[in-house]
Design a protein around this motif. Structure first.
Motif, PDB file in Angstrom:
ATOM      1  N   PHE A 248       0.822  -1.212   0.000  1.00 15.18           N
ATOM      2  CA  PHE A 248       0.000   0.000   0.000  1.00 15.18           C
ATOM      3  C   PHE A 248       0.855   1.261   0.000  1.00 15.18           C
ATOM      4  O   PHE A 248       0.464   2.285  -0.572  1.00 15.18           O
ATOM      5  N   THR A 249       2.020   1.195   0.608  1.00 16.76           N
ATOM      6  CA  THR A 249       2.935   2.336   0.553  1.00 16.76           C
ATOM      7  C   THR A 249       3.383   2.594  -0.884  1.00 16.76           C
ATOM      8  O   THR A 249       3.402   3.733  -1.357  1.00 16.76           O
ATOM      9  N   ASP A 250       3.731   1.513  -1.580  1.00 15.71           N
ATOM     10  CA  ASP A 250       4.119   1.660  -2.992  1.00 15.71           C
ATOM     11  C   ASP A 250       2.939   2.128  -3.844  1.00 15.71           C
ATOM     12  O   ASP A 250       3.086   2.956  -4.746  1.00 15.71           O
ATOM     13  N   LEU A 251       1.764   1.612  -3.522  1.00 15.43           N
ATOM     14  CA  LEU A 251       0.571   1.971  -4.294  1.00 15.43           C
ATOM     15  C   LEU A 251       0.207   3.438  -4.114  1.00 15.43           C
ATOM     16  O   LEU A 251      -0.348   4.064  -5.030  1.00 15.43           O
ATOM     17  N   SER A 252       0.519   4.011  -2.952  1.00 19.22           N
ATOM     18  CA  SER A 252       0.224   5.423  -2.716  1.00 19.22           C
ATOM     19  C   SER A 252       0.984   6.317  -3.685  1.00 19.22           C
ATOM     20  O   SER A 252       0.559   7.441  -3.974  1.00 19.22           O
ATOM     21  N   ALA A 253       2.130   5.830  -4.192  1.00 22.23           N
ATOM     22  CA  ALA A 253       2.870   6.561  -5.223  1.00 22.23           C
ATOM     23  C   ALA A 253       2.398   6.167  -6.616  1.00 22.23           C
ATOM     24  O   ALA A 253       2.226   7.002  -7.505  1.00 22.23           O
ATOM     25  N   ASP A 254       2.137   4.857  -6.803  1.00 23.11           N
ATOM     26  CA  ASP A 254       1.728   4.367  -8.122  1.00 23.11           C
ATOM     27  C   ASP A 254       0.395   4.941  -8.586  1.00 23.11           C
ATOM     28  O   ASP A 254       0.116   5.021  -9.773  1.00 23.11           O
ATOM     29  N   VAL A 255      -0.462   5.329  -7.639  1.00 22.03           N
ATOM     30  CA  VAL A 255      -1.774   5.841  -7.993  1.00 22.03           C
ATOM     31  C   VAL A 255      -1.684   7.122  -8.804  1.00 22.03           C
ATOM     32  O   VAL A 255      -2.617   7.481  -9.535  1.00 22.03           O
ATOM     33  N   LYS A 256      -0.537   7.807  -8.716  1.00 24.86           N
ATOM     34  CA  LYS A 256      -0.357   9.065  -9.450  1.00 24.86           C
ATOM     35  C   LYS A 256       0.428   8.854 -10.753  1.00 24.86           C
ATOM     36  O   LYS A 256       0.774   9.809 -11.426  1.00 24.86           O
ATOM     37  N   SER A 257       0.687   7.607 -11.072  1.00 20.86           N
ATOM     38  CA  SER A 257       1.568   7.324 -12.200  1.00 20.86           C
ATOM     39  C   SER A 257       0.914   7.541 -13.553  1.00 20.86           C
ATOM     40  O   SER A 257      -0.299   7.397 -13.715  1.00 20.86           O
ATOM     41  N   ASP A 258       1.752   7.867 -14.514  1.00 19.31           N
ATOM     42  CA  ASP A 258       1.313   8.011 -15.897  1.00 19.31           C
ATOM     43  C   ASP A 258       1.021   6.648 -16.512  1.00 19.31           C
ATOM     44  O   ASP A 258       0.135   6.512 -17.345  1.00 19.31           O
TER      45      ASP A 258
END
Length: 335
Positions: A248-258
């Motif tokens: 979920f920590t990684d996903l919190s960044a991935d959610v903004k990914s292009d």
């Protein structure tokens, strides 16, 4: 002063001036018709103009027949309303009631039905509604900038939610007010409304990329709510929970990914294999919490599947770098 007010003022001026220049009776009514015709999207403007014009002309013809046969009486007007208004409502043309009334009452005021009178009213319709439609075509406010802002806000809200979920898994005593859960649905709804407006302002362009994106986020939020229900069942810190917290920590960044690179998906599959190799639970409480964590991982897999369908795939030249750091999501369908 809003842009719609300015557009309305310009349309009214042009419509009245044109009607007077054409020598039409009731020229001021052209201004009223132009007010009714100003709309928020080009497509909607064309649709309402066409339906109002058609419905009003039909109403004018029906009224002319009634007045010619029964005379110009108050009860004849009531009879027209009883016949025509329900018909408009039945065929979902209730927006045409005001337009029709303006035109028909002109005929009543004249106390005569002639080709010249009918022609005058039709020309008023053409000038009033036509002027509004032209003004709508000339300038319609773009919502692209606001769409980008709403998208960024939604992404930030999801990122914050995932961070709080990760913190809870590391320390179940963590307190969270959950305000993001109240703000996210409103932001998604605004995005869907703006996406619809943007699509209706592009008559000759295909490919609506914004609606699929915000629809994906709506489904994602439903998934997040199911995750939170499962998360509430984890009330102790477990090694398994800390491993899921990393996702979920990684996903919190991935959610903004292009792009969708699949890093979290790969890590999730690896973690599921590790779970199978771990010793079985010793206590009932541990069993229940590990069961909730397993279901949480399955729900996360569903969330990632939805993202994979909408986000663009990672370009080959980009390698397997981490997503979401310093990038903004640009909607693009992966079918």
């Amino acid at each position: 002063m809003g842009i719609r007010v300015i557009k309305t003022a310009i349309a009214v001026y042009i419509a009245i001036a044109a009607a007077k220049a054409a020598g039409l009776d009731y020229a001021l009514s052209a201004g009223l018709l132009s007010v009714i015709g100003i709309d928020i999207t080009i497509k909607r403007s064309l649709q309402t103009m066409a339906t109002r014009f058609t419905a009003t002309v039909i109403g004018l013809l029906i009224a002319s027949v009634l007045f010619a046969l029964l005379g110009f009486h108050l009860w004849t007007i009531s009879l027209f309303i009883l016949i025509f208004y329900p018909a408009l409502a039945r065929f979902k043309l209730a927006d045409s009631i005001v337009t029709s009334s303006v035109i028909v009452f002109h005929v009543v005021d004249r106390q005569e039905v002639t080709l010249g009178a009918v022609g005058n009213e039709i020309l008023l319709l053409i000038i009033g509604l036509g002027t509004a439609t032209v003004i709508n075509f000339i300038y319609m406010p773009r919502v692209d900038h606001r769409l980008v802002e709403v998208r960024s806000s939604v992404n930030d809200l999801f990122g914050s939610i995932f961070l709080h979920m990760a913190r809870h898994l590391k320390d179940p005593s963590t307190v969270w007010d959950g305000k993001e859960l109240l703000e996210a649905p409103d932001a998604i709804s605004e995005g869907l409304q703006l996406a619809k407006r943007a699509a209706e302002n592009k008559l000759f362009q295909t490919g609506d990329v914004w609606t699929p994106y915000f629809e994906m986020r709506r489904q994602h939020f439903d998934s997040v709510q199911r995750m939170l229900d499962l998360l509430a069942q984890v009330y102790q810190t477990l090694p398994h929970g800390e491993a899921v917290a990393k996702l979920f920590t990684d996903l919190s960044a991935d959610v903004k990914s292009d792009y969708y690179a699949g890093n979290v998906e790969t890590a999730l599959l690896k973690l599921e294999r590790e779970f199978k190799a771990m010793p079985l639970p010793v206590t009932r409480a541990e069993f229940e919490m590990r069961s909730a964590l397993l279901q949480l991982c399955l729900e996360l897999k569903t969330y990632l599947y939805m993202a994979k369908k909408v986000k663009k795939p990672l370009p080959p030249e980009a390698g397997r770098k981490e997503e979401g750091y310093g990038q903004d999501f640009v909607p693009g369908a992966q079918k």
